[in-house]
Design a protein around this motif. Structure first.
Motif, PDB file in Angstrom:
ATOM      1  N   ALA A 127      44.377  37.390  11.470  1.00 61.44           N
ATOM      2  CA  ALA A 127      43.205  36.817  12.475  1.00 61.44           C
ATOM      3  C   ALA A 127      41.904  37.365  11.558  1.00 61.44           C
ATOM      4  O   ALA A 127      40.884  36.913  12.399  1.00 61.44           O
ATOM      5  CB  ALA A 127      43.281  37.696  13.778  1.00 61.44           C
ATOM      6  N   GLY A 128      41.836  37.869  10.715  1.00 60.14           N
ATOM      7  CA  GLY A 128      40.600  37.908   9.781  1.00 60.14           C
ATOM      8  C   GLY A 128      39.891  39.266  10.347  1.00 60.14           C
ATOM      9  O   GLY A 128      38.428  39.320  10.187  1.00 60.14           O
ATOM     10  N   LEU A 129      40.377  40.065  10.907  1.00 61.59           N
ATOM     11  CA  LEU A 129      39.883  41.220  11.598  1.00 61.59           C
ATOM     12  C   LEU A 129      39.689  42.555  10.860  1.00 61.59           C
ATOM     13  O   LEU A 129      40.529  42.396   9.619  1.00 61.59           O
ATOM     14  CB  LEU A 129      40.513  41.784  13.014  1.00 61.59           C
ATOM     15  CG  LEU A 129      41.006  40.609  14.123  1.00 61.59           C
ATOM     16  CD1 LEU A 129      41.578  41.052  15.381  1.00 61.59           C
ATOM     17  CD2 LEU A 129      39.430  40.207  14.589  1.00 61.59           C
TER      18      LEU A 129
ATOM     19  N   ILE B 163      42.577  40.268  19.003  1.00 53.27           N
ATOM     20  CA  ILE B 163      41.368  39.516  18.982  1.00 53.27           C
ATOM     21  C   ILE B 163      40.524  40.038  20.233  1.00 53.27           C
ATOM     22  O   ILE B 163      39.094  40.453  20.182  1.00 53.27           O
ATOM     23  CB  ILE B 163      41.309  38.150  18.788  1.00 53.27           C
ATOM     24  CG1 ILE B 163      42.195  37.825  17.570  1.00 53.27           C
ATOM     25  CG2 ILE B 163      40.129  37.505  18.838  1.00 53.27           C
ATOM     26  CD1 ILE B 163      42.629  36.332  17.610  1.00 53.27           C
TER      27      ILE B 163
ATOM     28  N   TYR C  35      39.197  43.401  19.731  1.00 54.43           N
ATOM     29  CA  TYR C  35      38.138  43.541  18.642  1.00 54.43           C
ATOM     30  C   TYR C  35      36.832  43.230  19.376  1.00 54.43           C
ATOM     31  O   TYR C  35      35.811  44.032  19.147  1.00 54.43           O
ATOM     32  CB  TYR C  35      38.375  42.360  17.593  1.00 54.43           C
ATOM     33  CG  TYR C  35      37.212  42.405  16.460  1.00 54.43           C
ATOM     34  CD1 TYR C  35      36.791  43.612  15.803  1.00 54.43           C
ATOM     35  CD2 TYR C  35      36.466  41.172  16.496  1.00 54.43           C
ATOM     36  CE1 TYR C  35      36.009  43.483  15.018  1.00 54.43           C
ATOM     37  CE2 TYR C  35      35.390  40.907  15.418  1.00 54.43           C
ATOM     38  CZ  TYR C  35      35.095  42.044  14.813  1.00 54.43           C
ATOM     39  OH  TYR C  35      34.083  41.989  13.846  1.00 54.43           O
TER      40      TYR C  35
ATOM     41  N   LYS D 134      35.061  32.237  22.197  1.00 53.47           N
ATOM     42  CA  LYS D 134      35.158  33.065  20.921  1.00 53.47           C
ATOM     43  C   LYS D 134      36.622  33.040  20.378  1.00 53.47           C
ATOM     44  O   LYS D 134      37.067  33.056  19.320  1.00 53.47           O
ATOM     45  CB  LYS D 134      34.315  34.273  20.511  1.00 53.47           C
ATOM     46  CG  LYS D 134      32.918  34.351  20.801  1.00 53.47           C
ATOM     47  CD  LYS D 134      32.221  35.653  20.743  1.00 53.47           C
ATOM     48  CE  LYS D 134      30.707  35.494  20.420  1.00 53.47           C
ATOM     49  NZ  LYS D 134      30.006  35.056  19.339  1.00 53.47           N
ATOM     50  N   LEU D 135      37.248  33.699  21.528  1.00 52.78           N
ATOM     51  CA  LEU D 135      38.723  33.849  21.326  1.00 52.78           C
ATOM     52  C   LEU D 135      39.277  32.403  20.782  1.00 52.78           C
ATOM     53  O   LEU D 135      40.236  32.534  19.756  1.00 52.78           O
ATOM     54  CB  LEU D 135      39.265  34.252  22.678  1.00 52.78           C
ATOM     55  CG  LEU D 135      40.787  34.485  22.551  1.00 52.78           C
ATOM     56  CD1 LEU D 135      41.423  35.420  21.495  1.00 52.78           C
ATOM     57  CD2 LEU D 135      41.305  34.955  24.034  1.00 52.78           C
TER      58      LEU D 135
ATOM     59  N   LYS E 124      38.127  29.887  19.368  1.00 53.37           N
ATOM     60  CA  LYS E 124      37.536  29.630  17.951  1.00 53.37           C
ATOM     61  C   LYS E 124      38.173  30.051  16.876  1.00 53.37           C
ATOM     62  O   LYS E 124      38.857  29.551  16.011  1.00 53.37           O
ATOM     63  CB  LYS E 124      36.137  29.699  17.951  1.00 53.37           C
ATOM     64  CG  LYS E 124      35.437  29.554  16.581  1.00 53.37           C
ATOM     65  CD  LYS E 124      33.944  29.850  16.519  1.00 53.37           C
ATOM     66  CE  LYS E 124      33.181  29.514  15.054  1.00 53.37           C
ATOM     67  NZ  LYS E 124      33.813  30.025  14.166  1.00 53.37           N
ATOM     68  N   VAL E 125      38.483  31.579  16.971  1.00 51.41           N
ATOM     69  CA  VAL E 125      39.372  32.295  16.063  1.00 51.41           C
ATOM     70  C   VAL E 125      40.920  31.930  15.880  1.00 51.41           C
ATOM     71  O   VAL E 125      41.403  31.835  15.000  1.00 51.41           O
ATOM     72  CB  VAL E 125      39.429  33.674  16.360  1.00 51.41           C
ATOM     73  CG1 VAL E 125      40.117  34.708  15.533  1.00 51.41           C
ATOM     74  CG2 VAL E 125      37.827  34.333  16.376  1.00 51.41           C
TER      75      VAL E 125
ATOM     76  N   GLU F 171      41.041  28.423  14.126  1.00 50.13           N
ATOM     77  CA  GLU F 171      41.153  28.634  12.760  1.00 50.13           C
ATOM     78  C   GLU F 171      42.509  29.415  12.026  1.00 50.13           C
ATOM     79  O   GLU F 171      42.694  28.754  10.986  1.00 50.13           O
ATOM     80  CB  GLU F 171      39.796  29.621  12.519  1.00 50.13           C
ATOM     81  CG  GLU F 171      38.525  28.877  12.812  1.00 50.13           C
ATOM     82  CD  GLU F 171      37.417  29.849  12.733  1.00 50.13           C
ATOM     83  OE1 GLU F 171      37.461  31.221  12.338  1.00 50.13           O
ATOM     84  OE2 GLU F 171      36.219  29.355  12.542  1.00 50.13           O
ATOM     85  N   SER F 172      42.668  30.320  13.072  1.00 54.24           N
ATOM     86  CA  SER F 172      44.173  30.807  12.210  1.00 54.24           C
ATOM     87  C   SER F 172      45.259  29.993  12.467  1.00 54.24           C
ATOM     88  O   SER F 172      46.069  29.798  11.346  1.00 54.24           O
ATOM     89  CB  SER F 172      44.474  31.855  13.273  1.00 54.24           C
ATOM     90  OG  SER F 172      43.611  33.201  12.977  1.00 54.24           O
TER      91      SER F 172
END
Length: 431
Positions: free
Chosen positions: A108-110, A362, A365, A385-386, A388-389, A392-393
């Protein structure tokens, strides 16, 4: 000296979910030719904590409770992962779940690593006041093994916002008066009135729905009229079903720990939720539904299956009866290696857990950021925002799977592991 020895075999004593996650890890590590030294690091956990602590029950008796916290890896940031209250909780389950959390947060890029834990109890056997004492005593026993910049728990199976509020209050009470307010983000998934964030309650289920919708878009099909079944009708199962129904999909079957029901005409999600609330948490005896055998549940004729309960539910013993074309893993590790092999051979797609149910972490976060920065986020902002992430994932995983000719789970693992490998290569290994 770097050697190329390199497949670390699953130990003979590693069984169940641990063996499952290590098989998945090794498959992806082989595909990307993972640096062997980094493979050794990621093949084991950093810390495994087992705590036995006494708690006084309502009748005055003292019971010894066992709790666990496993911290797998923190190369990308603080440990992050849920706490569950369940009779199946043990050190091996916590190890496997902690590893999955490492891959999930990385994908997730976190800025997080992975951890997991819980308490080995059946919470239905305890009163609310007993659960509060158990939770607070467990938090106190964990001490500085958790912390807002070190290890941040969250809700999981049989834990909720109230559980997190007890943990946060207990943890903050151990700090000096002048600094207590700075430790509110020691946990996420708190009640909105106690530092929680709007939308966190539905973020995991919404994420399951969004990844299903993205899968459907890749195939140019609509979810309207598609049938689905859900295993587990807790927080994740309910919200995933709710959003699926809003999209026009039809819920035809639900299974929980007590019963399996089937209604080909469709089950009203809100009506079922009311029934579950008034029926001691069970779908049993829902109006006009048919009770079916537990072993027959995954064989229901439907388009999509959402396993949102526990691990190792779809196995080599039952995968062959599945008629659905998609498995969307709302739970952690619901499909074992043997089951997945059968499903893939039969042309069934799988949205892997570390992608499918990542909406929860997410959302966590976002809550962590809200507390840390003294901000206030609103529902529409969180959902936007959720989504969007997640988009992308999903795109990265889907494109990698197509390009590399691998299944989506292997693609997700490869991307997650590569991000951690890059961090180790750039930073080096101390000393």
């Amino acid at each position: 000296m770097i050697t190329k020895d390199i497949k670390l075999p699953v130990k003979k004593n590693e069984t169940g979910m641990v063996a499952n996650v290590l098989e998945q890890f090794n498959k992806a590590a082989d595909h990307i030719d993972l640096n062997p030294n980094i493979r050794r690091i990621l093949n084991v956990t950093n810390n495994e904590i087992i705590i036995h602590f006494p708690v006084k029950m309502d009748n005055g008796d003292v019971e010894i409770i066992t709790g666990y916290r496993v911290q797998h890896n923190n190369a990308l940031g603080p440990y992050k992962g849920g706490l569950r209250y369940h009779e199946t909780v043990d050190i091996d389950a916590a190890k496997a779940l902690a590893m999955w959390m490492t891959w999930k947060t990385s994908l997730a890029g976190l800025p997080y690593g992975g951890a997991k834990g819980g308490i080995k109890i059946n919470p239905k056997l305890y009163s609310q006041s007993e659960l509060e004492r158990i939770t607070r005593r467990f938090t106190y026993a964990l001490g500085d093994n958790i912390g807002p910049e070190h290890d941040i728990p969250a809700p999981d199976v049989n834990t909720n916002a109230q559980t997190m509020a007890w943990i946060a209050d207990t943890y903050m009470s151990t700090k000096g008066p002048s600094e207590r307010s700075t430790y509110q983000h020691v946990v996420t998934g708190k009640p909105v009135g106690s530092g929680g964030i709007e939308g966190r309650d539905r973020s995991t289920g919404y994420g399951v729905f969004i990844t299903i919708k993205l899968w459907a878009e890749q195939r140019n099909i609509s979810l309207k009229g598609k049938t689905f079944i859900v295993q587990g009708f807790g927080n994740v199962g309910y919200w995933a079903s709710y959003f699926m129904e809003q999209e026009g999909a039809i819920l035809v079957g639900v299974q929980d720990a007590f019963a399996s029901i089937y209604k080909p005409e469709g089950i009203d999600v809100k009506q079922l939720q009311v029934h579950v609330t008034n029926n001691e948490g069970s779908v049993n005896n829902f109006a006009d539904s048919n009770a079916i055998e537990k072993a027959d549940f995954f064989g229901i004729d439907c388009d999509i299956i959402i396993p949102a309960a526990l691990g190792n539910q779809i196995t080599g013993d039952n995968a062959h009866i599945i008629k659905a074309k998609l498995i969307a893993e709302g739970a952690n590790g619901p499909t074992n290696v043997e089951g997945e092999q059968i499903l893939l051979q039969n042309g069934v797609d799988i949205i892997p857990d570390i992608l499918c149910n990542s909406g929860g972490v997410i959302g966590s976060y976002f809550e962590w950021l809200q507390n840390r920065n003294g901000e206030l986020w609103h529902m529409d902002e969180v959902i936007l925002k959720l989504e969007k992430v997640l988009k992308e994932s999903f795109k990265r995983v889907y494109d990698y799977a197509i390009t590399e000719g691998v299944d989506m789970r292997t693609a997700a693992f490869c991307l997650a592991i590569q991000r951690i490998e890059k961090a180790y290569i750039q930073r080096g290994i101390f000393p």
